[in-house]
Design a protein around this motif. Structure first.
Motif, PDB file in Angstrom:
ATOM      1  N   MET A   1       2.937   3.205  13.161  1.00  0.00           N
ATOM      2  CA  MET A   1       2.425   3.446  11.814  1.00  0.00           C
ATOM      3  C   MET A   1       2.185   4.929  11.525  1.00  0.00           C
ATOM      4  O   MET A   1       1.711   5.275  10.440  1.00  0.00           O
ATOM      5  CB  MET A   1       1.125   2.658  11.604  1.00  0.00           C
ATOM      6  N   VAL A   2       2.497   5.803  12.479  1.00  0.00           N
ATOM      7  CA  VAL A   2       2.265   7.238  12.250  1.00  0.00           C
ATOM      8  C   VAL A   2       3.118   7.727  11.083  1.00  0.00           C
ATOM      9  O   VAL A   2       2.645   8.465  10.217  1.00  0.00           O
ATOM     10  CB  VAL A   2       2.547   8.038  13.538  1.00  0.00           C
ATOM     11  N   GLN A   3       4.392   7.316  11.058  1.00  0.00           N
ATOM     12  CA  GLN A   3       5.218   7.636   9.899  1.00  0.00           C
ATOM     13  C   GLN A   3       4.695   6.864   8.684  1.00  0.00           C
ATOM     14  O   GLN A   3       4.568   5.654   8.717  1.00  0.00           O
ATOM     15  CB  GLN A   3       6.671   7.264  10.155  1.00  0.00           C
ATOM     16  N   GLY A   4       4.365   7.559   7.645  1.00  0.00           N
ATOM     17  CA  GLY A   4       3.803   6.920   6.457  1.00  0.00           C
ATOM     18  C   GLY A   4       2.298   6.819   6.476  1.00  0.00           C
ATOM     19  O   GLY A   4       1.690   6.315   5.516  1.00  0.00           O
ATOM     20  N   PHE A   5       1.663   7.313   7.564  1.00  0.00           N
ATOM     21  CA  PHE A   5       0.207   7.202   7.659  1.00  0.00           C
ATOM     22  C   PHE A   5      -0.488   7.997   6.560  1.00  0.00           C
ATOM     23  O   PHE A   5      -1.577   7.614   6.105  1.00  0.00           O
ATOM     24  CB  PHE A   5      -0.244   7.691   9.045  1.00  0.00           C
ATOM     25  N   ASN A   6       0.107   9.091   6.114  1.00  0.00           N
ATOM     26  CA  ASN A   6      -0.511   9.908   5.061  1.00  0.00           C
ATOM     27  C   ASN A   6      -0.464   9.235   3.694  1.00  0.00           C
ATOM     28  O   ASN A   6      -1.029   9.743   2.724  1.00  0.00           O
ATOM     29  CB  ASN A   6       0.137  11.285   4.995  1.00  0.00           C
TER      30      ASN A   6
ATOM     31  N   THR B   1       0.832  -1.201   0.000  1.00  0.00           N
ATOM     32  CA  THR B   1       0.000   0.000   0.000  1.00  0.00           C
ATOM     33  C   THR B   1       0.866   1.249   0.000  1.00  0.00           C
ATOM     34  O   THR B   1       1.775   1.407   0.824  1.00  0.00           O
ATOM     35  CB  THR B   1      -0.923   0.009   1.232  1.00  0.00           C
ATOM     36  N   ARG B   2       0.575   2.137  -0.934  1.00  0.00           N
ATOM     37  CA  ARG B   2       1.245   3.435  -0.992  1.00  0.00           C
ATOM     38  C   ARG B   2       0.321   4.391  -1.745  1.00  0.00           C
ATOM     39  O   ARG B   2       0.330   4.460  -2.982  1.00  0.00           O
ATOM     40  CB  ARG B   2       2.615   3.315  -1.684  1.00  0.00           C
TER      41      ARG B   2
ATOM     42  N   LEU C   1      -0.839   5.673   3.888  1.00  0.00           N
ATOM     43  CA  LEU C   1      -1.384   4.380   4.332  1.00  0.00           C
ATOM     44  C   LEU C   1      -0.337   3.262   4.268  1.00  0.00           C
ATOM     45  O   LEU C   1      -0.686   2.092   4.088  1.00  0.00           O
ATOM     46  CB  LEU C   1      -2.623   4.000   3.505  1.00  0.00           C
ATOM     47  N   GLN C   2       0.907   3.632   4.425  1.00  0.00           N
ATOM     48  CA  GLN C   2       1.964   2.631   4.416  1.00  0.00           C
ATOM     49  C   GLN C   2       1.822   1.708   5.622  1.00  0.00           C
ATOM     50  O   GLN C   2       1.508   2.147   6.718  1.00  0.00           O
ATOM     51  CB  GLN C   2       3.341   3.306   4.430  1.00  0.00           C
ATOM     52  N   GLY C   3       2.053   0.426   5.402  1.00  0.00           N
ATOM     53  CA  GLY C   3       1.968  -0.550   6.479  1.00  0.00           C
ATOM     54  C   GLY C   3       0.633  -1.242   6.585  1.00  0.00           C
ATOM     55  O   GLY C   3       0.527  -2.269   7.265  1.00  0.00           O
TER      56      GLY C   3
END
Length: 531
Positions: free
Chosen positions: A193-198, A107-108, A200-202
């Motif tokens: 998961m906050v890093q990359g949340f914008n 997901t990206r 939806l990474q992870g």
């Protein structure tokens, strides 16, 4: 025979509800508890297993998924369970399939938010320092001090206009009036998961919808071991007797095909009950009609909980969750298309192929509408020339921007019209609508587990003083984990089985990334929009 293991050949287990919690409990009773499968009975009021992990329909009449639960790499109980369950083709385990699939389909999102018909790639959170301090204060506050406060009790109105909130609330389905304690749990549980949340990474996906990818393999595994499924069987009450210092379930009262029945429960038998349901009283609409608004009397899940807890406060307070439909309902929709035009246009708009992008949220939408294009096919047996998308809206009582009606009152055609307007595809609307079947679904209790609550409103998995009863699902209390997830249900099932059978086992510990300095530093940078 292994003489070191207790003889469970005469022990019977009665599992109330056919959702993932009961299915998981049955598998764990067999795998870890050495209970014969034929000694396990699952009672389900509907004609279909899976509970909220549903998926049904066909290309001719339209496919339906009421919703999909997010999964991620730290759902340790879920992966522990499904590492024992073969896929339908029996080539690997379900867990292996999930991880292999997500190595390929990562997901990206390139268009997590849309404003003014323009996508925003990797949106900034847009948090002011006061917002970040409020988030940090809430995360550090002991849950006991939060009581029944709401999220809006801890944040000003401007916080709810930030990109961070728009992405958070639509990913997890939070509303400002929901429980601050639940919001805090999510902040802690998903710190990593906050890093990359914008982008939806992870976030991970199953190959097909979760009914086809999770429920069907699990059901087949249970059937192969002789587990008994009693469908069209609504459990209405539990016979409870208080004997000295113990309470024992001695009977299960139910309606089987509409006929009252009572099933005896032996003193050494087990009862594992799913109380409450977030998809109870769901109602389907059509292309031409809006779904009806039903209530807690239109099904058995809430009625059972009300019955057993009436004089027993240790069994929780269902009214805290079922008595505020105006705060827990929203509408989802599943669109089946026999022409690739819409899918092609959305791919061109977002820059993502189906299955890669995740939720696209229209930030300016009066309904706060979001839509996702899953990987195709989304259903086993789905024809190659048919596509399926899913969407939902959080503000169902407001008139739309293109359809001047509340979302709750809209037909499938009207929902699709609004969606096409949000994308700016108005010129092609009629051609798309002619080849689409959009089925809306009203879910009165879908976020009921997020409602403001106090200590004791959710019962313990093993209520104190009960000899042979355990409570599982979304409405039991598990202090370190978060509701509205498959993981919460599976963890409750593991805990129930291990404690009822007095096994020297515990579920895998909840992952606590909030104690990892690397995740804290990454989250700090992300919240401050540092590259």
């Amino acid at each position: 025979m292994d003489m070191s293991k207790p003889d469970r050949s005469m022990t019977r287990a009665h599992l109330i509800g056919g959702g993932i919690a009961s299915l998981a409990a049955a598998a764990i009773l067999i795998r870890d508890g050495d209970l014969p499968g034929q000694n396990i009975t699952i009672y389900e009021e509907l004609r279909r297993l899976g509970g909220s992990l549903d998926g049904s329909g066909d290309a001719e009449h339209g496919y339906v998924v009421r919703g999909g639960r997010m999964i991620e790499s730290k759902y340790l109980c879920t992966y522990d369970l499904f590492d024992s369950i073969p896929t339908l083709d029996k080539k690997q385990t379900v867990t292996q399939e999930i991880f292999e699939w997500n190595r390929v389909m990562q997901t990206r999102s390139k268009s997590r938010l849309v404003r003014g018909r323009h996508k925003i790639d990797a949106p900034e959170f847009g948090l002011a320092e006061r917002h970040i301090l409020a988030l940090e204060k809430l995360a550090m506050e002991p849950e006991a001090l939060l009581g029944a406060t709401s999220i809006s009790d801890h944040f000003g109105d401007d916080f709810f206009q930030t990109n961070f909130w728009l992405m958070w609330c639509t990913t997890f389905a939070f509303q400002p009036w929901h429980s601050a304690a639940e919001f805090r749990r999510y902040l802690l549980r998903f710190t990593h998961m906050v890093q990359g949340f914008n982008e939806l990474q992870g976030i991970m996906r199953t190959v097909y919808n979760q009914y086809d990818s999770l429920v069907l393999p699990l059901r087949r595994w249970l059937e192969e071991r002789g587990v008994v499924f009693r469908m069209d069987c609504q459990v209405t009450d539990l016979g409870l007797s208080d004997d000295q210092d113990e309470t024992v379930v001695y009977a299960i009262r139910c309606l089987r095909d509409g006929v009252a029945d009572e099933i005896a429960v032996g003193p050494d038998d087990l009862v594992i009950a799913t109380l409450g349901s977030m998809t109870e009283a769901s109602s389907m609409g059509t292309m031409g009609e809006a779904p009806k608004m039903l209530g807690r009397r239109d099904g058995g899940a809430w009625a059972l909980w009300e019955k057993v807890a009436k004089w027993r406060p240790e069994l929780g307070s269902p009214a805290a969750f079922a008595g505020h439909v105006d705060e827990s309902r929203w509408v989802s929709f599943t669109a089946t298309m026999k022409d690739p035009l819409l899918f092609r246009k959305i791919m061109e708009f977002t820059g993502n192929v189906p299955g890669e992008g995740g939720l696209v949220t229209f930030a300016d939408s009066a309904w706060l509408m979001s839509v996702v294009l899953p990987h195709q096919p989304h259903f086993i047996g789905q024809p190659e020339d048919v596509q399926v998308l899913w969407g939902y809206g959080l503000a169902v009582d407001k008139p739309g921007d293109f359809v001047k009606k509340p979302m709750a009152d809209c037909s499938g055609r009207e929902l699709m019209t609004e969606l096409l307007g949000q994308f700016g595809f108005v010129d092609q609307a009629e051609a798309i609508l002619q080849n689409s079947i959009c089925l809306p679904c009203m879910m009165p209790f879908i976020t009921s587990q997020f409602l403001r609550r106090k200590h004791g409103d959710r019962p313990a998995i093993r209520p104190e003083g009960y000899r042979n009863l355990a409570i599982v699902g979304q409405f039991c209390e598990q202090p370190d984990d978060v509701v509205f997830t498959v993981e919460y249900s599976v963890r409750s099932a593991m805990t129930a089985v291990y404690t009822l059978l007095d096994l020297k086992k515990e579920p895998p510990a909840v992952y606590k990334g909030q104690y990892d300095p690397r995740h804290l530093f990454a989250a700090f940078r992300a919240l401050h929009d540092m590259a």
